[in-house]
Design an enzyme around this catalytic site. Structure first.
Site, mmCIF file in Angstrom:
data_model
loop_
_atom_site.group_PDB
_atom_site.id
_atom_site.type_symbol
_atom_site.label_atom_id
_atom_site.label_comp_id
_atom_site.label_asym_id
_atom_site.label_seq_id
_atom_site.Cartn_x
_atom_site.Cartn_y
_atom_site.Cartn_z
ATOM 1 N N ARG A 1 28.170 133.273 129.282
ATOM 2 C CA ARG A 1 27.553 131.863 130.771
ATOM 3 C C ARG A 1 26.404 131.475 129.069
ATOM 4 O O ARG A 1 25.874 130.733 128.558
ATOM 5 C CB ARG A 1 26.820 131.940 131.704
ATOM 6 C CG ARG A 1 27.864 132.717 132.148
ATOM 7 C CD ARG A 1 27.110 134.008 133.343
ATOM 8 N NE ARG A 1 26.593 132.394 134.356
ATOM 9 C CZ ARG A 1 26.872 131.554 135.236
ATOM 10 N NH1 ARG A 1 27.925 131.747 135.699
ATOM 11 N NH2 ARG A 1 25.838 131.229 135.659
ATOM 12 N N THR A 2 25.234 132.409 128.893
ATOM 13 C CA THR A 2 23.996 132.358 127.883
ATOM 14 C C THR A 2 24.627 132.101 126.705
ATOM 15 O O THR A 2 24.449 130.860 126.284
ATOM 16 C CB THR A 2 22.825 133.467 128.078
ATOM 17 O OG1 THR A 2 23.003 133.983 129.495
ATOM 18 C CG2 THR A 2 21.951 133.599 127.179
ATOM 19 N N LYS B 1 28.596 150.664 112.963
ATOM 20 C CA LYS B 1 28.733 151.712 111.557
ATOM 21 C C LYS B 1 27.577 152.036 111.817
ATOM 22 O O LYS B 1 27.116 152.537 110.473
ATOM 23 C CB LYS B 1 29.465 150.674 110.716
ATOM 24 C CG LYS B 1 30.976 149.867 111.004
ATOM 25 C CD LYS B 1 30.917 149.161 109.493
ATOM 26 C CE LYS B 1 32.544 148.206 110.379
ATOM 27 N NZ LYS B 1 32.098 147.219 109.273
ATOM 28 N N ARG C 1 20.581 138.103 121.316
ATOM 29 C CA ARG C 1 19.972 138.716 122.691
ATOM 30 C C ARG C 1 20.704 140.721 122.408
ATOM 31 O O ARG C 1 21.219 141.101 121.542
ATOM 32 C CB ARG C 1 21.687 138.652 124.111
ATOM 33 C CG ARG C 1 21.209 139.345 124.941
ATOM 34 C CD ARG C 1 21.761 138.950 126.511
ATOM 35 N NE ARG C 1 21.636 137.717 126.781
ATOM 36 C CZ ARG C 1 22.535 137.286 128.196
ATOM 37 N NH1 ARG C 1 23.058 138.635 128.431
ATOM 38 N NH2 ARG C 1 21.500 136.719 128.807
ATOM 39 N N HIS D 1 13.514 136.232 129.571
ATOM 40 C CA HIS D 1 14.539 135.977 129.365
ATOM 41 C C HIS D 1 14.040 134.640 129.058
ATOM 42 O O HIS D 1 13.792 133.510 129.953
ATOM 43 C CB HIS D 1 15.397 135.775 130.117
ATOM 44 C CG HIS D 1 17.066 135.031 129.878
ATOM 45 N ND1 HIS D 1 17.344 134.708 128.714
ATOM 46 C CD2 HIS D 1 18.071 135.598 130.441
ATOM 47 C CE1 HIS D 1 18.881 133.630 129.257
ATOM 48 N NE2 HIS D 1 19.286 135.097 130.393
#
Lengths: 318, 420
Positions: free
Chosen positions: A58-59, A86, A108, A136
């Site tokens: 969604r974000t 890695k 994020r 957020h």
């Protein structure tokens, strides 16, 4: 209009007038987004990279649409699948990307503070799309815009934030924003999901839903993560729903015109009753999603203006 | 015969608890007396402080395993510059110092390159895994001065009880860093307003008290000699007081950072302030300073933990814990003196006399016959710390760009000048 920030890392560094600036500009984008022709040119020629070190549909979609509507070249990087696996460090990843000259980085990350760390190492404007349990900010801003449109103001409201506060960055950003805008903020939830000394942050804490919702203008529900349901923090899903799930009876303690919010994705029948979530007279959950795109357009627009001001000799930030 | 006379010195004598102007005479590396006629090499101290060298009992050197973080050469140089004349190294190396063979390697390396005295502690359990005790007898014979799993607590109380009982019959000192291991697992900071605001995984200060109460109960059960190190919370102190009153052979230590910094110093996720145990509340810090001043806490150490840039340039939760401290121990401790919390002789008991006595090492004394392990320092001179000027290989100090007071002017080990 004031917005003196180089990045949007959290609500904590924002002043009330900066919050108002974002929301006012977002209003104009709400109107644009409802037009058939949705293109604007605020980010034309700029490169936006979405770096998601944690899953999000969604974000990420919201930021991508926001960037594309404003004319940016948008690229999504699913960081879980790439170099992190890695063994490359966050800083090295940041420096590698930095060399490609992005203008806006949307990040994020599962660790609190990781986005702040990354912002120190890159030239781009960084937007925090959620870091650990920290902040957020665009979620809090879209919630604020939703509240302001539904209630006609963003001050002197009683807002109950309910559920898993301890693990929620949404709750932290919201309580900071709503506090800065001079609202009465209540946190409601089981003690095991309440962070330590949270009352010191200027909020009221309740463990009883009915008391916490009494006379509230806004009821904001939080998602309860599946992995926290069984025995660790609460005894069971059904006991949680019984005591803290939002149903019609509990909601009746709030004001008659109280709105119901949820950042999504919802667990129907765990933290919220399905019929309340779908009640068009009470639930503003779909509007929150719509506001999300507009708020992200506004935030990126303002940061891009400051980027340009920085690049020009004698340029002045918004 | 080599003779040195330190004249015009402000002599800090932790044994006598005095601070007075006078001179000190050293012959062949041994203190032979105060005052009298100056002869031999004259060191005019210009009225500055002359004290026994610091005995620092919690020093991590990266040998074996992490020499890129700190070698005996760099740690020794840092110690000399910090007025530390004896370092006692921790066994939390890779591999752990848990056999006489590894201990012999460490001892040889230290002897070759370090300008200051080096003694080593050994692990209490093999690999510091908390399952099987090490060869305590052989390690004692090889020179281990104490046994500790350092920041890993022995979670299994049965294993711990047996190790304590075995150590007791050999007269070995066991050092614990008390912590309830399950409660504190994964924590990066102390729970409270700051942790909540920053959204960081946190541990209640109560975990330290629980760990200490467990350790003290086992000490009461076994009669072991025990030192509770890295204490940091007010809630743990009553248990310590009770153990003392009951006559248990228990001493306690605190790290300098927990006496001079608090949880809010972490600020915007500054990883140089990520320590183990984590920084505590201001109330806890004040309680620890008071506990040192009244002698409930016996020993202050640097808990010198070198970490390279790579292990610190990570998100806070993922970053390594620990800070270097050999060179900043003295000026940081001076903050307590300048704040009026403690006098110099009492401070030097905690920095020098008590650790030497507890571990059975020479030093910590200005008395006749004591080794001439000395530090000459100006307690007042102000400076701004530049971490890149530190002699340690790793520069992870929380005092970077901090305003400090107190500078070492000279350091002598066994009468030989090693710094200044």
């Amino acid at each position: 209009m004031t917005f003196r920030q180089r990045h949007l890392l959290g609500i904590e560094p924002l002043a009330p007038d900066e919050i108002t600036t974002i929301l006012d500009l977002a209003e104009s984008y709400v109107a644009l987004n409802r037009q058939p022709m949705k293109h604007a040119r605020a980010l034309e020629g700029l490169t936006q990279i979405n770096m998601f070190f944690e899953n999000s549909t969604r974000t990420q979609a919201s930021f991508e649409i926001a960037g594309k509507r404003l004319g940016a070249d948008v690229m999504n990087m699913a960081m879980q699948a790439s170099s992190i696996k890695k063994g490359e460090t966050l800083i090295d990843t940041a420096l590698t990307l930095n060399a490609m000259h992005p203008d806006l980085l949307v990040v994020r990350h599962p660790n609190s503070g990781a986005v702040n760390l990354l912002a120190e190492k890159v030239n781009a404007a960084v937007l925090n799309a959620g870091d650990g349990r920290h902040e957020h900010p665009t979620q809090a801003l879209l919630d604020a815009l939703t509240i302001r449109r539904a209630k006609g103001r963003l001050h002197r409201l009683t807002i109950a934030i309910c559920g898993d506060i301890a693990h929620s960055r949404v709750a932290r950003s919201n309580l900071l924003l709503l506090g800065k805008m001079e609202n009465r903020v209540r946190l409601v939830g089981p003690t095991t999901l309440m962070p330590a000394k949270v009352a010191d942050l200027g909020v009221e804490v309740y463990d009883d839903m009915r008391e916490g919702l009494e006379g509230a203008d806004v009821v904001m529900m939080l998602r309860l993560q599946k992995e926290r349901m069984d025995g660790g923090f609460i005894p069971s899903e059904r006991e949680y729903y019984h005591r803290w799930g939002l149903d019609a009876e509990k909601l009746s303690h709030a004001k008659d015109d109280a709105i119901v919010m949820h950042p999504g994705p919802m667990n129907r029948g765990v933290e919220i009753d399905g019929t309340i979530a779908d009640d068009i007279n009470r639930s503003v959950i779909q509007e929150q999603v719509e506001m999300g795109v507009a708020v992200r357009m506004a935030a990126m627009d303002l940061l891009a203006r400051n980027l340009r001001a920085e690049a020009e000799p004698g340029g002045v930030m918004v | 015969m080599t003779v040195i006379t330190f004249t015009n010195a402000r002599l800090i004598d932790p044994e006598a608890g005095t601070e007075r102007l006078g001179s000190l005479r050293v012959e062949n590396g041994i203190i032979v007396g105060c005052d009298g006629r100056p002869s031999g090499e004259i060191v005019d101290c210009g009225g500055k402080c002359l004290a026994p060298g610091i005995v620092d009992i919690g020093v991590k050197v990266g040998e074996p395993g992490e020499r890129h973080k700190e070698s005996f050469r760099t740690a020794g140089a840092a110690a000399a510059a910090g007025g530390v004349t004896t370092i006692v190294t921790r066994p939390d190396t890779t591999p752990a110092i848990d056999t006489p063979e590894v201990l012999a390697f460490v001892t040889r390396r230290a002897r070759e390159v370090s300008p200051v005295r080096v003694h080593s502690m050994a692990a209490l359990t093999k690999g510091r895994d908390g399952r099987e005790m090490v060869e305590i007898g052989f390690l004692l014979d090889a020179g281990a001065v104490a046994f500790t799993d350092a920041d890993r607590t022995v979670a299994d109380s049965k294993v711990y009880a047996r190790a304590l009982a075995y150590a007791r019959q050999l007269g070995a000192l066991v050092i614990g860093h008390p912590q309830e291991p399950v409660l504190s697992a994964g924590a990066a900071v102390t729970s409270g307003k700051f942790a909540t605001l920053r959204g960081l995984p946190a541990v209640s200060p109560m975990a330290e008290r629980m760990g200490l109460e467990r350790d003290l109960a086992l000490v009461e059960m076994t009669g072991a000699r025990y030192h509770a190190d890295s204490l940091s919370t007010a809630a743990a102190l009553p248990a310590l007081e009770r153990a003392r009153a009951a006559g248990l052979d228990v001493t306690a230590g605190v790290n300098i950072h927990h006496l001079t910094l608090n949880e809010f110093d972490v600020g915007e996720y500054r990883t140089f302030f990520k320590l183990k145990p984590p920084l505590r509340s201001e109330d806890d810090r004040v309680a620890m300073v008071e506990a040192v001043a009244r002698g409930l806490i016996d020993i202050i150490s640097s808990m010198h933990t070198p970490q390279d840039e790579e292990s610190k340039r990570l998100p806070f939760e993922a970053a390594a814990s620990g800070a270097v401290g050999l060179e900043t121990l003295l000026p940081a401790a001076m903050r307590l003196v300048h704040a009026g919390a403690i006098g110099l002789p009492a401070l030097w008991r905690a920095l020098s006399l008590n650790p030497a006595r507890r571990l059975g090492l020479p030093g910590g004394s200005l008395a006749e016959g004591a080794p001439a392990d000395l530090v000459l320092f100006d307690p007042d001179v102000p400076f701004v710390l530049d971490r890149f000027k530190l002699r340690s290989k790793s520069k992870n100090t929380p005092f970077d760009e901090a305003r400090m007071q107190g500078r070492v002017l000279g350091t002598w080990v066994g009468g030989r000048r090693v710094f200044g």
